[in-house]
Scaffold this motif. Structure first.
Motif, PDB file in Angstrom:
ATOM      1  N   ARG A   1      18.799  20.469 180.225  1.00 18.43           N
ATOM      2  CA  ARG A   1      19.923  19.761 180.580  1.00 18.43           C
ATOM      3  C   ARG A   1      20.279  18.600 179.712  1.00 18.43           C
ATOM      4  N   ARG A   2      18.946  17.902 179.443  1.00 21.77           N
ATOM      5  CA  ARG A   2      19.000  16.700 178.468  1.00 21.77           C
ATOM      6  C   ARG A   2      19.546  17.154 177.115  1.00 21.77           C
ATOM      7  N   ILE A   3      18.953  18.288 176.728  1.00 19.79           N
ATOM      8  CA  ILE A   3      19.305  18.612 175.285  1.00 19.79           C
ATOM      9  C   ILE A   3      20.795  18.948 175.277  1.00 19.79           C
ATOM     10  N   VAL A   4      21.232  19.482 176.092  1.00 19.18           N
ATOM     11  CA  VAL A   4      22.651  19.955 176.199  1.00 19.18           C
ATOM     12  C   VAL A   4      23.575  18.795 176.446  1.00 19.18           C
ATOM     13  N   SER A   5      23.232  17.916 177.248  1.00 20.74           N
ATOM     14  CA  SER A   5      23.925  16.646 177.472  1.00 20.74           C
ATOM     15  C   SER A   5      24.127  15.735 176.211  1.00 20.74           C
ATOM     16  N   ILE A   6      22.994  15.515 175.520  1.00 25.23           N
ATOM     17  CA  ILE A   6      23.033  14.712 174.219  1.00 25.23           C
ATOM     18  C   ILE A   6      23.795  15.640 173.344  1.00 25.23           C
ATOM     19  N   LEU A   7      23.767  16.844 173.187  1.00 25.73           N
ATOM     20  CA  LEU A   7      24.584  17.687 172.108  1.00 25.73           C
ATOM     21  C   LEU A   7      25.871  17.414 172.368  1.00 25.73           C
ATOM     22  N   ILE A   8      26.336  17.593 173.658  1.00 25.66           N
ATOM     23  CA  ILE A   8      27.914  17.512 174.208  1.00 25.66           C
ATOM     24  C   ILE A   8      28.271  16.092 173.981  1.00 25.66           C
ATOM     25  N   LEU A   9      27.466  14.970 174.231  1.00 29.94           N
ATOM     26  CA  LEU A   9      27.550  13.571 173.845  1.00 29.94           C
ATOM     27  C   LEU A   9      27.968  13.418 172.558  1.00 29.94           C
TER      28      LEU A   9
ATOM     29  N   ALA B   1      25.759  11.911 161.209  1.00 30.02           N
ATOM     30  CA  ALA B   1      24.433  12.525 160.659  1.00 30.02           C
ATOM     31  C   ALA B   1      23.767  11.683 159.798  1.00 30.02           C
ATOM     32  N   THR B   2      24.176  10.678 159.402  1.00 25.50           N
ATOM     33  CA  THR B   2      23.464   9.662 158.317  1.00 25.50           C
ATOM     34  C   THR B   2      23.641  10.405 156.778  1.00 25.50           C
ATOM     35  N   VAL B   3      24.502  11.312 156.599  1.00 23.22           N
ATOM     36  CA  VAL B   3      24.386  12.228 155.487  1.00 23.22           C
ATOM     37  C   VAL B   3      25.124  11.552 154.249  1.00 23.22           C
ATOM     38  N   GLY B   4      26.395  11.295 154.610  1.00 21.30           N
ATOM     39  CA  GLY B   4      27.356  10.430 153.897  1.00 21.30           C
ATOM     40  C   GLY B   4      27.453  10.999 152.364  1.00 21.30           C
ATOM     41  N   TYR B   5      28.075  12.152 152.324  1.00 20.81           N
ATOM     42  CA  TYR B   5      28.326  12.633 151.215  1.00 20.81           C
ATOM     43  C   TYR B   5      29.237  11.864 150.090  1.00 20.81           C
TER      44      TYR B   5
ATOM     45  N   GLY C   1      26.714   6.968 165.642  1.00 20.83           N
ATOM     46  CA  GLY C   1      26.213   8.124 165.197  1.00 20.83           C
ATOM     47  C   GLY C   1      24.578   8.106 164.858  1.00 20.83           C
ATOM     48  N   ILE C   2      24.024   6.999 164.409  1.00 19.40           N
ATOM     49  CA  ILE C   2      22.715   6.693 164.155  1.00 19.40           C
ATOM     50  C   ILE C   2      21.811   6.903 165.341  1.00 19.40           C
ATOM     51  N   ALA C   3      22.563   6.314 166.527  1.00 16.10           N
ATOM     52  CA  ALA C   3      21.933   6.216 167.641  1.00 16.10           C
ATOM     53  C   ALA C   3      21.907   7.609 168.448  1.00 16.10           C
ATOM     54  N   VAL C   4      23.058   8.286 168.496  1.00 14.21           N
ATOM     55  CA  VAL C   4      23.184   9.631 169.109  1.00 14.21           C
ATOM     56  C   VAL C   4      22.319  10.866 168.335  1.00 14.21           C
ATOM     57  N   PHE C   5      22.543  10.592 167.094  1.00 13.83           N
ATOM     58  CA  PHE C   5      22.076  11.762 166.253  1.00 13.83           C
ATOM     59  C   PHE C   5      20.634  11.626 166.330  1.00 13.83           C
ATOM     60  N   THR C   6      19.926  10.213 166.355  1.00 13.41           N
ATOM     61  CA  THR C   6      18.418  10.183 166.246  1.00 13.41           C
ATOM     62  C   THR C   6      18.074  10.625 167.815  1.00 13.41           C
ATOM     63  N   LEU C   7      18.731  10.329 168.973  1.00 16.16           N
ATOM     64  CA  LEU C   7      18.305  10.781 170.110  1.00 16.16           C
ATOM     65  C   LEU C   7      18.335  12.233 170.270  1.00 16.16           C
ATOM     66  N   LEU C   8      19.293  12.851 169.646  1.00 19.17           N
ATOM     67  CA  LEU C   8      19.429  14.450 169.676  1.00 19.17           C
ATOM     68  C   LEU C   8      18.234  15.044 168.760  1.00 19.17           C
ATOM     69  N   VAL C   9      18.114  14.445 167.729  1.00 21.87           N
ATOM     70  CA  VAL C   9      16.767  14.936 166.954  1.00 21.87           C
ATOM     71  C   VAL C   9      15.495  14.954 167.704  1.00 21.87           C
TER      72      VAL C   9
ATOM     73  N   GLU D   1      10.853  16.930 170.702  1.00 24.03           N
ATOM     74  CA  GLU D   1      10.116  16.533 171.850  1.00 24.03           C
ATOM     75  C   GLU D   1      10.109  18.246 172.534  1.00 24.03           C
ATOM     76  N   ALA D   2      11.021  18.744 172.817  1.00 28.99           N
ATOM     77  CA  ALA D   2      11.224  20.328 173.090  1.00 28.99           C
ATOM     78  C   ALA D   2      10.299  21.051 172.598  1.00 28.99           C
ATOM     79  N   PHE D   3      10.607  21.071 171.183  1.00 31.50           N
ATOM     80  CA  PHE D   3       9.597  21.941 170.514  1.00 31.50           C
ATOM     81  C   PHE D   3       8.220  21.704 170.631  1.00 31.50           C
ATOM     82  N   LEU D   4       7.960  20.572 170.657  1.00 28.58           N
ATOM     83  CA  LEU D   4       6.388  19.988 170.586  1.00 28.58           C
ATOM     84  C   LEU D   4       5.881  20.272 171.901  1.00 28.58           C
ATOM     85  N   ARG D   5       6.784  20.014 173.130  1.00 30.49           N
ATOM     86  CA  ARG D   5       6.330  20.324 174.512  1.00 30.49           C
ATOM     87  C   ARG D   5       6.134  21.881 174.430  1.00 30.49           C
TER      88      ARG D   5
END
Length: 348
Positions: A28-36, A75-79, A100-108, A113-117
């Motif tokens: 749910r944390r991943i989904v919540s951050i993605l929705i945010l 996403a800090t790409v900035g084309y 964006g930096i705060a939310v995108f960093t939290l999402l990544v 962390e989920a993949f590592l776990r």
């Protein structure tokens, strides 16, 4: 003692509930951050579109391009293909970058962390396996040999290996589950409910019987092969529905043969391994082969496989009767099984 058992069962149940709750919370944390993240992108893109397009100079931009700008900026790409041109646009761009930096960093970081776990749980043998064909229970060299034979059979079995502790050098292509094989939850994590076969190679008759009964209760269609140290255990396992019971006394026969007919021992060792020059294979007789003779079946095999010779050794009737060295004119019926010696041709 009775009270202690109940306390142990209660603690195990509580631990399982906590594990499930933590896993659901992580998902749910991943989904919540993605929705945010998407919400911020839509809000910032809408504001950018309002001030830069509707009330600004960039009339050629669409609403989709404004949302695209917000996502790229967060996403800090900035084309740099779309940039603000009004004072309000600069303010919105600044807020978009900071948020964006705060939310995108939290999402990544949350996804990583989920993949590592999950990778760590797989490394420790704690994941729940799916789509398993064969479950092997036990940590002895007998189990390793069984796994090697399954891998070398060329049939693409997906194998789950159940052990009480992580193996020191597990095969790279084999999934393993760490846990008490007498615990139902361990077998469920190993995928026993959907598996087709179970191999029990534990040299403990009481544990073997317990595992066989529990596995049959979880999967009534499961085919089980097990080792039995005594005749009594062999009878009990057969009554419990175990398909094949291999008695340990067969080792005594091998040792005796090694004394007065060593060539027989060498032959048995050779043909029971798929890694040598010869191998024993089973040919199921279906409706396509029904009515044919062993000789005709063998000729068909050799026609498809020029590198090997095939010799029929035994016919196992659908009724269970066994006929050694069946006559070449014997008519085969659907449901029969023909045991054939597959040997490499001598090219010299």
């Amino acid at each position: 003692m009775y009270c202690a058992d109940w306390v142990k069962i209660l603690l195990l149940a509580i631990i399982r509930l906590i594990k499930r709750a933590l896993m659901k919370l992580a998902q749910r944390r991943i989904v919540s951050i993605l929705i945010l993240f998407l919400t911020f992108a839509i809000v910032n893109g809408t504001l950018f579109h309002y001030f830069e397009v509707i009330n600004g100079p960039q009339k050629n931009l669409t609403y989709f391009q404004s949302i695209y700008w917000a996502i790229v900026t967060m996403a800090t790409v900035g084309y740099g293909d779309i940039v603000p041109q009004t004072f309000a646009g600069y303010i919105i761009a600044s807020l978009t970058i900071v948020l964006g930096i705060a939310v995108f960093t939290l999402l990544v970081s949350t996804i990583a962390e989920a993949f590592l776990r999950q990778s760590l749980r797989r490394y420790m043998g704690l994941v729940k396996l799916k789509h398993v064909d064969v479950v092997v229970v036990g940590a002895s060299e007998i189990c390793r040999e069984a796994i090697d034979e399954l891998r070398n059979s060329g049939r693409g079995y997906r194998i789950a290996w159940v052990l009480e502790e992580r193996p020191r050098a597990p095969p790279e292509d084999i999934d393993f589950v760490v846990g008490n094989p007498l615990d139902e939850d361990t077998l469920i994590r190993a995928g026993i409910k959907s598996a087709k076969h179970l191999i029990i190679c534990i040299l403990d008759d009481s544990a073997t019987i317990h595992i066989a009964l529990m596995a049959k209760r979880l999967n009534k269609n499961l085919k089980i092969a097990a080792i039995a140290k005594s005749n009594k255990t062999k009878e009990l396992l057969e009554e419990a529905g175990v398909s094949i019971v291999v008695p340990l006394r067969i080792i005594g026969r091998e040792l005796a043969s090694a004394v007065f007919e060593p060539s027989v021992t060498l032959f048995v060792d050779e043909v029971t391994s798929s890694r040598g020059i010869a191998d024993l294979i089973e040919v199921p007789i279906d409706h396509n082969l029904s009515g044919m003779t062993p000789e005709e079946v063998v000729k068909g095999l050799e026609h498809r496989d020029r590198a090997h010779r095939y010799v029929p050794l035994m016919l196992v009737k659908d009724s269970g009767d066994r006929i050694a060295a069946p006559d070449s004119g014997t008519k085969l019926k659907s449901g029969d099984k023909l045991v054939v010696l597959k040997a490499k041709r001598n090219t010299e």
